[in-house]
Design an enzyme around this catalytic site. Structure first.
Site, PDB file in Angstrom:
ATOM      1  N   GLU A 124      44.959  49.512 104.183  1.00 56.62           N
ATOM      2  CA  GLU A 124      44.676  49.472 102.747  1.00 56.62           C
ATOM      3  C   GLU A 124      43.467  50.352 102.451  1.00 56.62           C
ATOM      4  O   GLU A 124      42.486  50.279 103.175  1.00 56.62           O
ATOM      5  CB  GLU A 124      44.380  48.045 102.296  1.00 56.62           C
ATOM      6  CG  GLU A 124      44.253  47.960 100.784  1.00 56.62           C
ATOM      7  CD  GLU A 124      43.997  46.542 100.276  1.00 56.62           C
ATOM      8  OE1 GLU A 124      43.920  45.593 101.082  1.00 56.62           O
ATOM      9  OE2 GLU A 124      43.860  46.404  99.060  1.00 56.62           O
ATOM     10  N   ALA A 265      37.026  42.260 105.775  1.00 56.34           N
ATOM     11  CA  ALA A 265      38.209  41.817 106.488  1.00 56.34           C
ATOM     12  C   ALA A 265      39.456  42.321 105.785  1.00 56.34           C
ATOM     13  O   ALA A 265      39.361  42.862 104.684  1.00 56.34           O
ATOM     14  CB  ALA A 265      38.247  40.285 106.538  1.00 56.34           C
ATOM     15  N   MET A 266      40.605  42.118 106.424  1.00 57.02           N
ATOM     16  CA  MET A 266      41.852  42.638 105.858  1.00 57.02           C
ATOM     17  C   MET A 266      42.990  41.656 106.094  1.00 57.02           C
ATOM     18  O   MET A 266      43.177  41.166 107.213  1.00 57.02           O
ATOM     19  CB  MET A 266      42.137  44.006 106.506  1.00 57.02           C
ATOM     20  CG  MET A 266      43.417  44.653 106.050  1.00 57.02           C
ATOM     21  SD  MET A 266      43.375  45.054 104.267  1.00 57.02           S
ATOM     22  CE  MET A 266      45.104  44.838 103.876  1.00 57.02           C
ATOM     23  N   HIS A 300      39.558  33.576 101.871  1.00 55.60           N
ATOM     24  CA  HIS A 300      40.038  34.680 101.037  1.00 55.60           C
ATOM     25  C   HIS A 300      41.236  35.388 101.687  1.00 55.60           C
ATOM     26  O   HIS A 300      42.277  35.558 101.052  1.00 55.60           O
ATOM     27  CB  HIS A 300      38.881  35.656 100.806  1.00 55.60           C
ATOM     28  CG  HIS A 300      39.223  36.844  99.969  1.00 55.60           C
ATOM     29  ND1 HIS A 300      38.910  36.918  98.636  1.00 55.60           N
ATOM     30  CD2 HIS A 300      39.853  38.010 100.271  1.00 55.60           C
ATOM     31  CE1 HIS A 300      39.338  38.076  98.158  1.00 55.60           C
ATOM     32  NE2 HIS A 300      39.908  38.760  99.131  1.00 55.60           N
ATOM     33  N   GLU A 301      41.077  35.787 102.939  1.00 55.21           N
ATOM     34  CA  GLU A 301      42.168  36.540 103.579  1.00 55.21           C
ATOM     35  C   GLU A 301      43.399  35.660 103.751  1.00 55.21           C
ATOM     36  O   GLU A 301      44.529  36.114 103.573  1.00 55.21           O
ATOM     37  CB  GLU A 301      41.726  37.123 104.926  1.00 55.21           C
ATOM     38  CG  GLU A 301      40.468  37.992 104.886  1.00 55.21           C
ATOM     39  CD  GLU A 301      40.474  39.078 103.812  1.00 55.21           C
ATOM     40  OE1 GLU A 301      41.552  39.591 103.494  1.00 55.21           O
ATOM     41  OE2 GLU A 301      39.383  39.398 103.280  1.00 55.21           O
ATOM     42  N   HIS A 304      45.297  35.376 100.510  1.00 52.11           N
ATOM     43  CA  HIS A 304      46.071  36.572 100.172  1.00 52.11           C
ATOM     44  C   HIS A 304      47.534  36.452 100.605  1.00 52.11           C
ATOM     45  O   HIS A 304      48.385  37.182 100.095  1.00 52.11           O
ATOM     46  CB  HIS A 304      45.478  37.797 100.871  1.00 52.11           C
ATOM     47  CG  HIS A 304      44.480  38.568 100.041  1.00 52.11           C
ATOM     48  ND1 HIS A 304      44.691  38.896  98.734  1.00 52.11           N
ATOM     49  CD2 HIS A 304      43.278  39.121 100.370  1.00 52.11           C
ATOM     50  CE1 HIS A 304      43.655  39.618  98.274  1.00 52.11           C
ATOM     51  NE2 HIS A 304      42.781  39.751  99.246  1.00 52.11           N
TER      52      HIS A 304
HETATM   53  N1  B3K Z   1      42.033  43.892 100.862  1.00 55.83           N
HETATM   54  C1  B3K Z   1      40.915  44.214 101.702  1.00 55.83           C
HETATM   55  C2  B3K Z   1      40.115  45.366 101.219  1.00 55.83           C
HETATM   56  C3  B3K Z   1      40.608  46.703 101.639  1.00 55.83           C
HETATM   57  C4  B3K Z   1      39.608  47.781 101.295  1.00 55.83           C
HETATM   58  C5  B3K Z   1      40.154  49.134 101.502  1.00 55.83           C
HETATM   59  N2  B3K Z   1      39.181  50.195 101.339  1.00 55.83           N
HETATM   60  C6  B3K Z   1      40.004  43.053 101.881  1.00 55.83           C
HETATM   61  C7  B3K Z   1      40.118  41.982 100.885  1.00 55.83           C
HETATM   62  O1  B3K Z   1      39.775  42.114  99.738  1.00 55.83           O
HETATM   63  O2  B3K Z   1      40.609  40.950 101.240  1.00 55.83           O
HETATM   64 ZN    ZN Z   2      40.887  40.494  99.004  1.00 60.15          ZN
END
Ligand code: B3K
Ligand code: ZN
Length: 887
Positions: A124, A265-266, A300-301, A304
């Site tokens: 991302e 984090a991702m 949070h992750e 998602h």
């Molecule tokens: N979705 C990722 C963020 C990605 C950033 C890319 N440059 C983390 C988050 O917000 O959960």
């Molecule tokens: Zn996020």
């Protein structure tokens, strides 16, 4: 450099082609990695066959096949950003592409790269194109199968998304694993990890009985430090079931911690990848703030998985659809796990200190931006934090149950889809049959609305009126603004400080009841939708003190006619705890601004005794929550005050804040001393509310005493430092001592490094403590630390600690001689060669250069100009630097 291209929301077009399935094969080696991909492609419009354009960057194309047949060079076109097949067949076909990439050389930490000897990915927003040619956009959702092959001794663990379908050994000491993800996903959620890792294993049984294996992967020696992350994950899974009825949807959930990571984090599907700093914790090495951050980010992750993965974004302009919503969800989760008031205070402070300045500067953009050059530059406090406030407003308007109904409808309508912010809005509206008036403009207008409230009491008619007006300031590219829908939560206090029962009010000439059930109402939400309007409460039998914008019901700057005595009254009595804190902050902000004015006019500084007394009564009120007290006795940040000035004056603000802190410390030395002594640890470290609240209060008291620089208190801090059994208290004691330059400071800093040099996360704290220091001329110390053996410009955490930290000290970063600007200018250019995303974050510190005096403006501008005109600049840094100069 070619002038970078700006991409606009209004130009969004549906893709010409969709992808059904994707088979990826990774052949990982020390010199290079070979990636083969087989994609089944079909046109959006049956029978059409426009050119197929794939994104690709830093790839070496090895071969392309269409339905098994190799394409000749004349059958495709390759440029630095794309692979185009001008005349593909019509109907469905298989496309096979082989590329060669070099993860070992990838210092951008985007795409596939190596971190501490292990392979990992970050896709991302647009990193997948650095792995293979693809339609790298979130509305392309496909089912993935991934085969990873690597040397078994170097990379014993091979992970990707979904379920492990097969694994086995191969010749030459190699092995493989095949992963299948049954859920369609956009490529930004793809992930791969290969390396020497071990896991902490646990399990969670979902409420419908699915047994989910949970694994947190780190290098072997760090596994003991993953207990809190595992606890947080299980708590998040349970919370999402309880609050939103959302269950996890696979049998396995992996989290991997890596030391080199651009952000926190991702949320890759079932394979979350984390910056180690947000996974690893032990009482000895991590502070309460670290524990809280881990809880929030693990949540949070995980959240998602539904808000982001199951329902994703149509295009990157919609980022807040998943991020604003998921931040809101993690804020609620943390509130439920700790103190709701304190969490709200922390979130609002964060918004004021970081988002308000962004919304008032050259990078101001709506929660849904209209354009970008580099999407990575729009992972901002506006999209995230203001976006979360927008989601919170739906909840404020609809109540918990109405909000839940809206969420249920959102998932019912859009599971498996890539959608827009309007889709979320419509689900909330339709599920509740609600009238949201002009609420949508929150997504399209930048700038923080200024809300003015004037009140008046009519003792004959027994009415209390609030005249409310709103104004949204102009922002770059948006000179004219429309009024928006602002929910203003209001309560009225009687002379005893108790909430008055609210019955009805006049609005637009009609009488409305404030409740539609028989429940007594003490707080009502006014629906402000116009530039100016009036709300009149009836049956108010004495002049009330209004408690306005309770719980901070909208992300606005509020200006009201409350007097100083009203504010002291609210500070002492408001049943809305957030507004008690807020009253204290308003008083403190006014006081600081007045003293800044005195300072600038060379008048002696004198602290109002009412302020000291108000402060003392909070500090000594044993009935209050200690974490709340710690927040309430923290002065507004220097940035917040500078943000309210016509011309920001870092020296004056720093001098005033230091003066008030010294004065309070000196007048309340006994109270602070007792606070330290009475709140010492008596047991081993536990991360729970009573304990962390006690530590927070003790540590802030110690910080106040430390600013006096008196022998007695330096010894007290040294004693706390030496006797501490956890990092929260040890580090706070170190920080208290480090406020004053001198031998004790140097010795304790050296001692701390000696103790912790083996632990890179603790060493980062040590870097940050020194870089953020307000000690005069600190730029020289920071320059020296760049050469410290533990520092490495390629590691983002170290850069954030040392260089980012330095920009966090306004007096030093904005030093009159320009030394701070020069330092940052140099570093941005060095960093840009290695990691444009990190460089771009750093260059943002310049963006508000116009807020300062002319001499500082010239010095900062010169650095920005040097940056913009340098050769080979990344698009990331170009966008921030050029937009900063354009104002
Ligand atoms: N979705 C990722 C963020 C990605 C950033 C890319 N440059 C983390 C988050 O917000 O959960
Ligand atoms: Zn996020």
């Amino acid at each position: 450099m070619e002038t970078p291209k700006e991409i606009f929301l209004k130009d969004y077009k549906m893709p010409d082609y969709y992808f059904d399935t994707v088979d990826l094969k990774f052949y990982l080696e020390e010199e290079k990695t070979i990636v083969s991909s087989k994609i089944s492609v079909y046109p959006r419009i049956e029978g059409s066959s426009p050119p197929l354009v794939l994104d690709g960057q830093d790839l070496r194309l090895v071969s392309v096949k269409l339905n098994g047949k190799a394409l000749k060079e004349e059958d495709y076109h390759l440029d630095v950003r794309h692979l185009t097949i001008p005349s593909p067949p019509s109907g469905k076909y298989d496309l096979e592409i082989v590329t060669e990439i070099h993860p070992q050389k990838n210092t951008s930490l985007e795409g596939l790269y190596k971190s501490s000897g292990n392979f990992c990915t970050q896709c991302e927003a647009e990193g997948f194109r650095k792995i293979t040619f693809y339609q790298d956009r979130p509305d392309i959702m496909a089912k993935y199968t991934v085969r990873i092959e690597a040397d078994k001794s170097l990379y014993p663990v091979l992970l990707s998304n979904g379920n492990l379908a097969e694994q086995g050994d191969l010749e030459d000491g190699r092995h493989y694993a095949i992963w299948e993800d049954p859920f369609k996903k956009p490529c930004y959620l793809f992930a791969l990890v290969a390396g020497q890792l071990q896991s902490r294993d646990d399990a969670f049984i979902t409420r419908s009985g699915r047994n989910v294996s949970l694994r947190i992967w780190t290098p072997a020696e760090d596994v003991p430090k993953t207990a809190h992350a595992m606890y947080s994950l299980k708590a998040a899974m349970k919370w999402d079931e309880d609050v939103f009825g959302l269950e996890y949807d696979l049998d396995l959930f992996n989290v991997v911690a890596v030391p080199d990571f651009n952000m926190g984090a991702m949320e890759n599907k079932s394979l979350n990848i984390f910056n180690s700093k947000l996974v690893l914790a032990s009482p000895e090495t991590a502070t309460d703030a670290d524990y809280a951050a881990i809880l929030g980010v693990i949540g949070h992750e995980y959240f998602h998985n539904w808000t982001g993965n199951r329902v994703t974004c149509r295009d990157w302009f919609q980022l807040s659809l998943k991020e604003g919503l998921t931040v809101f969800r993690d804020q609620e989760f943390s509130s439920d796990m700790g103190s709701r008031t304190v969490k709200r205070i922390a979130d609002v402070s964060n918004l004021r200190n970081y988002q308000f300045p962004q919304d008032a500067g050259p990078m101001a953009h709506p929660v849904r931006p209209h354009s970008y050059i580099k999407m990575d530059n729009f992972y901002t406090v506006t999209v995230y934090e203001k976006g979360a406030e927008v989601v919170r407003m739906y909840k404020t308007l609809l109540g918990s149950q109405g909000f839940r109904k809206g969420m249920d409808l959102y998932f019912k309508r859009h599971d498996g889809q890539a959608v827009t912010c309007e889709d979320f809005f419509s689900a909330m509206r339709d599920a509740n049959d609600a009238d949201f008036a002009n609420f949508l403009s929150w997504y399209s207008q930048a700038g923080t609305p200024v809300v003015k409230i004037n009140t008046s009491y009519n003792s004959e008619a027994h009415t209390f009126s609030l005249k409310i007006s709103q104004e949204i300031p102009p922002t770059p590219g948006q000179s004219v603004k429309e009024p928006t829908f602002i929910p203003v939560a209001v309560g009225l206090l009687d002379s005893k400080g108790k909430d008055i029962l609210l019955s009805s009010l006049y609005h637009n000439g009609t009488l409305q009841s404030v409740s539609n059930s028989n429940q007594p109402v003490y707080t009502t939400v006014l629906r402000v939708t116009k530039k100016e309007e009036e709300f009149v409460f009836t049956d108010i039998f004495e002049r009330p003190v209004p408690s306005l914008l309770r719980g901070y019901s909208a992300p606005v700057r509020l200006e009201s006619d409350l007097t100083e005595s009203d504010l002291f009254f609210l500070l002492a009595n408001d049943s809305d705890e957030f507004n008690r804190w807020e009253a204290g902050q308003i008083l403190a902000r006014k006081l600081m601004l007045n003293l800044v004015d005195d300072f600038q006019h060379n008048k002696p500084l004198v602290l109002n005794p009412n302020f000291v007394n108000g402060f003392k009564s909070i500090l000594c009120d044993l009935s209050l929550d200690k974490e709340f007290v710690a927040k309430a006795i923290t002065l507004p940040g220097e940035g917040e005050i500078m943000d309210m000035m016509k011309i920001a004056d870092p020296d004056a603000v720093h001098a005033v804040r230091t003066f008030i802190r010294n004065q309070l410390a000196s007048e309340l030395r006994l109270e602070f001393f007792n606070t330290v002594v009475n709140n010492r640890s008596t047991e081993t470290y536990v991360f729970n509310h009573p304990n962390l609240a006690r530590r927070a209060l003790k540590n802030i008291a110690l910080a106040y005493l430390g600013c006096l620089g008196e022998q007695e208190f330096t010894e007290l801090a040294l004693h706390e430092y030496k006797s501490a059994t956890n990092m929260t208290e040890q580090f706070a004691a170190l920080a208290a001592i480090a406020q004053k330059p001198g031998k004790t400071r140097d010795d304790v800093l050296a001692d701390f490094y000696g103790k912790w040099k083996h632990d890179f996360l603790v060493v980062n704290k040590w870097f940050a403590l020194q870089s953020t220091s307000d000690i005069p001329g600190n730029v020289e110390n920071v320059r020296k630390l760049l050469n410290h053996p533990a520092f490495d410009l390629r590691n983002p955490n170290k850069v954030y600690s040392l260089i980012g930290g330095f920009c966090g000290s306004p007096v030093n970063f904005h030093a009159k001689d320009g030394s701070g600007y020069e330092f940052l200018g140099e570093l941005v250019l060095q960093l840009d060669k290695l990691n444009p995303q990190v460089a771009s974050r750093m260059v943002s510190a310049f963006s508000r250069w116009k807020r300062y005096d002319e001499s500082r403006q010239n010095l900062a501008k010169a650095q920005l100009e040097k940056i913009v005109s340098s050769n080979g600049l990344s698009e990331n840094v170009f966008e921030i630097a050029s937009k900063s100069l354009a104002v």
